[in-house]
Write a protein that holds these residues in place. Structure first.
Motif, PDB file in Angstrom:
ATOM      1  N   MET A  35     -52.164 -36.182  -5.491  1.00  6.67           N
ATOM      2  CA  MET A  35     -51.915 -35.422  -4.255  1.00  6.67           C
ATOM      3  C   MET A  35     -50.404 -35.183  -4.131  1.00  6.67           C
ATOM      4  N   SER A  36     -50.002 -33.943  -3.887  1.00 10.54           N
ATOM      5  CA  SER A  36     -48.591 -33.621  -3.777  1.00 10.54           C
ATOM      6  C   SER A  36     -48.065 -34.051  -2.416  1.00 10.54           C
ATOM      7  N   SER A  37     -46.820 -34.483  -2.383  1.00  8.56           N
ATOM      8  CA  SER A  37     -46.209 -34.912  -1.132  1.00  8.56           C
ATOM      9  C   SER A  37     -45.674 -33.704  -0.378  1.00  8.56           C
ATOM     10  N   GLU A  38     -45.508 -33.873   0.930  1.00  9.41           N
ATOM     11  CA  GLU A  38     -44.950 -32.810   1.749  1.00  9.41           C
ATOM     12  C   GLU A  38     -43.473 -32.617   1.392  1.00  9.41           C
ATOM     13  N   PRO A  39     -42.971 -31.366   1.425  1.00 10.61           N
ATOM     14  CA  PRO A  39     -41.554 -31.148   1.140  1.00 10.61           C
ATOM     15  C   PRO A  39     -40.685 -31.805   2.197  1.00 10.61           C
ATOM     16  N   SER A  40     -39.513 -32.252   1.797  1.00  9.57           N
ATOM     17  CA  SER A  40     -38.588 -32.853   2.750  1.00  9.57           C
ATOM     18  C   SER A  40     -38.065 -31.773   3.695  1.00  9.57           C
ATOM     19  N   ALA A  41     -37.692 -32.185   4.891  1.00  7.45           N
ATOM     20  CA  ALA A  41     -37.197 -31.232   5.881  1.00  7.45           C
ATOM     21  C   ALA A  41     -35.838 -30.687   5.451  1.00  7.45           C
ATOM     22  N   ALA A  42     -35.612 -29.407   5.747  1.00  7.36           N
ATOM     23  CA  ALA A  42     -34.329 -28.778   5.434  1.00  7.36           C
ATOM     24  C   ALA A  42     -33.373 -28.993   6.597  1.00  7.36           C
ATOM     25  N   ARG A  43     -32.239 -29.605   6.324  1.00  7.85           N
ATOM     26  CA  ARG A  43     -31.278 -29.940   7.367  1.00  7.85           C
ATOM     27  C   ARG A  43     -30.447 -28.705   7.730  1.00  7.85           C
ATOM     28  N   PRO A  44     -30.290 -28.375   9.018  1.00 15.06           N
ATOM     29  CA  PRO A  44     -29.474 -27.217   9.413  1.00 15.06           C
ATOM     30  C   PRO A  44     -28.025 -27.391   8.978  1.00 15.06           C
ATOM     31  N   ALA A  45     -27.430 -26.317   8.451  1.00 20.26           N
ATOM     32  CA  ALA A  45     -26.056 -26.373   7.961  1.00 20.26           C
ATOM     33  C   ALA A  45     -25.410 -24.998   8.075  1.00 20.26           C
ATOM     34  N   SER A  46     -24.085 -24.990   7.994  1.00 18.04           N
ATOM     35  CA  SER A  46     -23.324 -23.748   8.079  1.00 18.04           C
ATOM     36  C   SER A  46     -22.163 -23.776   7.097  1.00 18.04           C
ATOM     37  N   THR A  47     -21.766 -22.603   6.651  1.00 19.26           N
ATOM     38  CA  THR A  47     -20.607 -22.485   5.774  1.00 19.26           C
ATOM     39  C   THR A  47     -19.910 -21.166   6.055  1.00 19.26           C
ATOM     40  N   ILE A  48     -18.594 -21.131   5.842  1.00 19.60           N
ATOM     41  CA  ILE A  48     -17.816 -19.915   6.090  1.00 19.60           C
ATOM     42  C   ILE A  48     -17.118 -19.471   4.814  1.00 19.60           C
ATOM     43  N   LEU A  49     -17.222 -18.188   4.524  1.00 16.75           N
ATOM     44  CA  LEU A  49     -16.456 -17.570   3.459  1.00 16.75           C
ATOM     45  C   LEU A  49     -15.205 -16.998   4.122  1.00 16.75           C
ATOM     46  N   PHE A  53     -17.715 -23.224  -0.712  1.00 17.98           N
ATOM     47  CA  PHE A  53     -17.046 -22.788   0.507  1.00 17.98           C
ATOM     48  C   PHE A  53     -17.040 -23.957   1.498  1.00 17.98           C
ATOM     49  N   PRO A  54     -16.074 -24.008   2.410  1.00 20.54           N
ATOM     50  CA  PRO A  54     -16.093 -25.091   3.406  1.00 20.54           C
ATOM     51  C   PRO A  54     -17.315 -24.980   4.310  1.00 20.54           C
ATOM     52  N   GLY A  55     -17.900 -26.124   4.642  1.00 16.33           N
ATOM     53  CA  GLY A  55     -19.082 -26.128   5.498  1.00 16.33           C
ATOM     54  C   GLY A  55     -19.767 -27.465   5.459  1.00 16.33           C
ATOM     55  N   GLY A  56     -20.857 -27.566   6.205  1.00 14.67           N
ATOM     56  CA  GLY A  56     -21.600 -28.817   6.242  1.00 14.67           C
ATOM     57  C   GLY A  56     -22.714 -28.760   7.263  1.00 14.67           C
ATOM     58  N   SER A  57     -23.286 -29.905   7.557  1.00 13.55           N
ATOM     59  CA  SER A  57     -24.462 -29.991   8.413  1.00 13.55           C
ATOM     60  C   SER A  57     -24.128 -29.775   9.888  1.00 13.55           C
ATOM     61  N   VAL A  58     -25.071 -29.191  10.586  1.00 12.18           N
ATOM     62  CA  VAL A  58     -25.013 -29.131  12.047  1.00 12.18           C
ATOM     63  C   VAL A  58     -25.287 -30.539  12.568  1.00 12.18           C
ATOM     64  N   PRO A 111     -27.034 -16.229  14.302  1.00 16.58           N
ATOM     65  CA  PRO A 111     -28.105 -17.192  14.528  1.00 16.58           C
ATOM     66  C   PRO A 111     -27.831 -18.058  15.758  1.00 16.58           C
ATOM     67  N   ALA A 112     -28.612 -19.130  15.909  1.00 17.57           N
ATOM     68  CA  ALA A 112     -28.450 -20.025  17.047  1.00 17.57           C
ATOM     69  C   ALA A 112     -27.002 -20.499  17.141  1.00 17.57           C
ATOM     70  N   LEU A 113     -26.560 -20.668  18.362  1.00 18.50           N
ATOM     71  CA  LEU A 113     -25.159 -20.962  18.634  1.00 18.50           C
ATOM     72  C   LEU A 113     -24.649 -22.194  17.901  1.00 18.50           C
ATOM     73  N   GLU A 114     -25.481 -23.220  17.755  1.00 17.66           N
ATOM     74  CA  GLU A 114     -24.990 -24.446  17.123  1.00 17.66           C
ATOM     75  C   GLU A 114     -24.585 -24.223  15.664  1.00 17.66           C
ATOM     76  N   PHE A 115     -25.180 -23.223  14.991  1.00  8.66           N
ATOM     77  CA  PHE A 115     -24.776 -22.932  13.613  1.00  8.66           C
ATOM     78  C   PHE A 115     -23.344 -22.390  13.585  1.00  8.66           C
ATOM     79  N   ARG A 116     -23.002 -21.539  14.529  1.00  8.27           N
ATOM     80  CA  ARG A 116     -21.652 -20.987  14.584  1.00  8.27           C
ATOM     81  C   ARG A 116     -20.633 -22.072  14.943  1.00  8.27           C
ATOM     82  N   ILE A 117     -20.995 -22.914  15.900  1.00 11.37           N
ATOM     83  CA  ILE A 117     -20.101 -24.003  16.285  1.00 11.37           C
ATOM     84  C   ILE A 117     -19.859 -24.932  15.103  1.00 11.37           C
TER      85      ILE A 117
END
Length: 264
Positions: free
Chosen positions: A1-15, A44-49, A72-78
């Motif tokens: 039985m295959s396992s569920e995929p891991s959750a994708a963590r929200p992140a942002s990066t700026i060029l 590029f510089p960036g990281g997790s929300v 996108p959602a404001l927290e990504f820009r912040i």
């Protein structure tokens, strides 16, 4: 039985872009080889929300109110602006009540006083902004792409890529911890470095550099992307014997649909 995929963590990066004598350059950094994700890669510089980015939303005096209606959602820009300050020292902000970006000399003072403490969790980005009477320049961020790590990989991110013109005279510098080097170079130079083995380029980084390199200037790169619909890219990883490939949507606007995958 295959396992569920891991959750994708929200992140942002700026060029971060700046015009040069021949075209334009983008700011990039080499990730520390001991970092778990993309170790040794040119990125590029960036990281997790993080939770503190969400807390800033409750403090509209720290950002332009019009930004709340943007995608996108404001927290990504912040997160994009905070992470860029943490990782490069470049501060995309304005003095409260001003239309001008914070002066490079003042940004350097704030970086010298607060950047290390912010990275160590001893002060919040909201405190830095409030104490220095600053407002984030969220309007400078132009949504460029959204990539989600394939479901079959163990560490996954849901990352928004933004374009932004770098503030004049803010040169940027790696932190020496999460990144060990930094460089301004043209998109084509970065691509050529990846092909020659000078740099290690993650797959999404390569695709976005190729796409960006088709533009002749910062102004045209920003104008070409402003207001354009973003097609989410979640590559589909396939294996045929020893060969692995990644398929991405053609409508996302990159240079093909199926690519050989050489990552881990």
């Amino acid at each position: 039985m295959s396992s569920e995929p891991s959750a994708a963590r929200p992140a942002s990066t700026i060029l971060l872009l700046r015009d040069g004598a021949d075209g334009f350059d983008v700011f990039m950094m080499v990730r520390h080889y001991q970092i778990e994700f993309a170790s040794g890669a040119l990125v590029f510089p960036g990281g997790s929300v993080d939770a503190a980015d969400g807390d800033i939303i409750a403090r509209p005096e720290l950002f332009a109110s019009a930004a709340a209606d943007c995608e996108p959602a404001l927290e990504f820009r912040i997160a994009a602006i905070r992470e860029t300050f943490e990782e490069s020292g470049i501060l995309l902000a304005r003095p409260r009540g001003s239309d001008q970006l914070v002066a490079a000399s003042r940004a350097a003072e704030i970086e010298a006083s607060h950047r290390t403490a912010l990275c160590e969790g001893k002060i919040s980005f909201a405190e830095i902004l409030a104490d220095n009477q600053l407002v984030m320049a969220l309007d400078l961020l132009v949504p460029y792409a959204r990539w989600i790590t394939p479901e079959k990989l163990p560490k996954r991110f849901d990352t928004w890529f933004f374009l932004a013109e770098a503030p004049p005279e803010q040169l940027g510098m790696h932190d020496g911890k999460e990144s060990t080097d930094s460089i301004w170079l043209s998109p084509n130079e970065a691509i050529e470095g990846g092909e020659s083995g000078r740099f290690t380029l993650p797959f999404p980084t390569t695709r976005n550099l190729i796409r960006l390199g088709k533009q002749p200037s910062v102004r045209q790169a920003l104008e070409a992307s402003r207001g354009q619909p973003i097609v989410t890219v979640m590559p589909i990883l396939s294996r045929d014997g020893d060969k692995r490939t990644l398929r991405i949507p053609a409508e996302a606007g990159y240079d093909g649909e199926v690519f050989e995958f050489t990552g881990s």
